[in-house]
Design a protein around this motif. Structure first.
Motif, PDB file in Angstrom:
ATOM      1  N   ARG A 193       6.224   3.517   0.910  1.00  0.00           N
ATOM      2  CA  ARG A 193       5.701   2.161   0.799  1.00  0.00           C
ATOM      3  C   ARG A 193       5.229   1.755   2.194  1.00  0.00           C
ATOM      4  O   ARG A 193       5.992   1.838   3.154  1.00  0.00           O
ATOM      5  CB  ARG A 193       6.800   1.202   0.322  1.00  0.00           C
ATOM      6  CG  ARG A 193       7.224   1.426  -1.119  1.00  0.00           C
ATOM      7  CD  ARG A 193       8.444   0.572  -1.460  1.00  0.00           C
ATOM      8  NE  ARG A 193       9.605   1.008  -0.706  1.00  0.00           N
ATOM      9  CZ  ARG A 193      10.518   1.884  -1.124  1.00  0.00           C
ATOM     10  NH1 ARG A 193      10.411   2.413  -2.317  1.00  0.00           N
ATOM     11  NH2 ARG A 193      11.539   2.218  -0.371  1.00  0.00           N
TER      12      ARG A 193
ATOM     13  N   ASP B 251       0.867  -1.163   0.000  1.00  0.00           N
ATOM     14  CA  ASP B 251       0.000   0.000   0.000  1.00  0.00           C
ATOM     15  C   ASP B 251       0.910   1.222   0.000  1.00  0.00           C
ATOM     16  O   ASP B 251       2.132   1.096   0.092  1.00  0.00           O
ATOM     17  CB  ASP B 251      -0.883   0.014   1.253  1.00  0.00           C
ATOM     18  CG  ASP B 251      -2.043  -0.987   1.187  1.00  0.00           C
ATOM     19  OD1 ASP B 251      -2.200  -1.676   0.166  1.00  0.00           O
ATOM     20  OD2 ASP B 251      -2.786  -1.063   2.182  1.00  0.00           O
ATOM     21  N   SER B 252       0.338   2.422  -0.075  1.00  0.00           N
ATOM     22  CA  SER B 252       1.147   3.647  -0.025  1.00  0.00           C
ATOM     23  C   SER B 252       0.603   4.562   1.071  1.00  0.00           C
ATOM     24  O   SER B 252      -0.582   4.516   1.408  1.00  0.00           O
ATOM     25  CB  SER B 252       1.149   4.368  -1.370  1.00  0.00           C
ATOM     26  OG  SER B 252      -0.147   4.823  -1.685  1.00  0.00           O
TER      27      SER B 252
ATOM     28  N   ARG C 274       0.898   8.717   2.290  1.00  0.00           N
ATOM     29  CA  ARG C 274       1.386  10.101   2.194  1.00  0.00           C
ATOM     30  C   ARG C 274       1.562  10.630   3.605  1.00  0.00           C
ATOM     31  O   ARG C 274       0.614  10.619   4.407  1.00  0.00           O
ATOM     32  CB  ARG C 274       0.382  10.977   1.446  1.00  0.00           C
ATOM     33  CG  ARG C 274       0.394  10.780  -0.039  1.00  0.00           C
ATOM     34  CD  ARG C 274      -0.368  11.871  -0.788  1.00  0.00           C
ATOM     35  NE  ARG C 274      -1.345  12.568   0.015  1.00  0.00           N
ATOM     36  CZ  ARG C 274      -2.607  12.765  -0.324  1.00  0.00           C
ATOM     37  NH1 ARG C 274      -3.067  12.329  -1.466  1.00  0.00           N
ATOM     38  NH2 ARG C 274      -3.426  13.422   0.462  1.00  0.00           N
TER      39      ARG C 274
ATOM     40  N   CYS D 236       6.741   1.665   7.390  1.00  0.00           N
ATOM     41  CA  CYS D 236       6.993   2.239   6.070  1.00  0.00           C
ATOM     42  C   CYS D 236       8.482   2.152   5.770  1.00  0.00           C
ATOM     43  O   CYS D 236       9.305   2.439   6.634  1.00  0.00           O
ATOM     44  CB  CYS D 236       6.587   3.707   6.030  1.00  0.00           C
ATOM     45  SG  CYS D 236       4.889   4.001   6.514  1.00  0.00           S
TER      46      CYS D 236
ATOM     47  N   SER E  47      -4.462   3.327  -0.688  1.00  0.00           N
ATOM     48  CA  SER E  47      -3.687   4.546  -0.463  1.00  0.00           C
ATOM     49  C   SER E  47      -4.163   5.166   0.839  1.00  0.00           C
ATOM     50  O   SER E  47      -5.372   5.219   1.108  1.00  0.00           O
ATOM     51  CB  SER E  47      -3.893   5.547  -1.603  1.00  0.00           C
ATOM     52  OG  SER E  47      -3.403   5.020  -2.804  1.00  0.00           O
TER      53      SER E  47
ATOM     54  N   THR F  32       5.684  10.194  -0.127  1.00  0.00           N
ATOM     55  CA  THR F  32       4.842   9.043  -0.385  1.00  0.00           C
ATOM     56  C   THR F  32       5.702   7.818  -0.126  1.00  0.00           C
ATOM     57  O   THR F  32       6.734   7.626  -0.774  1.00  0.00           O
ATOM     58  CB  THR F  32       4.295   9.037  -1.817  1.00  0.00           C
ATOM     59  OG1 THR F  32       3.499  10.219  -2.009  1.00  0.00           O
ATOM     60  CG2 THR F  32       3.425   7.810  -2.068  1.00  0.00           C
TER      61      THR F  32
END
Length: 153
Positions: A17, A7-8, A10, A108, A61, A15
């Motif tokens: 991973r 998924d990503s 912000r 992340c 996202s 941005t």
């Protein structure tokens, strides 16, 4: 298992991973509430197969804004060819949904890939940003440097 598509997220102008799956927590809760068996088509939401690099058949996202975690998109195709929309699962919320259902740690990756692992989210990147979430609210964060001494030089 094949390495999986992440998924990503912000966050603070980047941005990233996202190697944690907060949407799965929501869907597991919804399945349990509706008494849906783990092997049923409803559990998989009838998304089309994306290949071995995405067993869950979708990506999502996310964004952290003003200390709150939001789901801002679901990326999948239904088996009938239609595109999945956020509002399909959260009626009345076409653009973002506050992730009040999620408590846990978001992982992340940052930086260059140091070691590829052909399984899940096992690959090693230069850094991991860990963000602690309680009912959708950011509580803490810290960074882990995954480089060996020789990789830092």
């Amino acid at each position: 298992m094949t390495a999986q598509l992440s998924d990503s997220l912000r966050y603070e102008g980047e941005t990233l991973r996202l190697f944690t799956l907060p949407l799965n927590t929501y869907w597991n809760m919804a399945s349990a509430a509706n008494n849906i068996d783990d092997d049923s088509p409803e559990k998989r939401r009838d998304f089309a197969d994306m290949g071995t690099w995405c067993w869950r058949r979708h990506t999502a996202s996310w964004a952290i804004e003003q200390g709150h975690l939001y789901l801002i998109g679901i990326h999948a195709t239904y088996e009938d060819g239609g595109e999945a929309m956020l509002e399909d699962f959260f009626p009345g919320y076409p653009n973002r949904v506050f992730a009040h259902w999620y408590s846990g740690q978001l992982r992340c990756s940052r930086g260059e890939l140091l070691e590829y692992v052909h399984a899940g989210f096992g690959s090693r990147y230069e850094e991991d940003l860990l963000i602690d979430i309680d009912r959708g609210v950011v509580k803490d964060q810290h960074v882990i440097d995954n480089r060996t001494e020789s990789e830092r030089q």
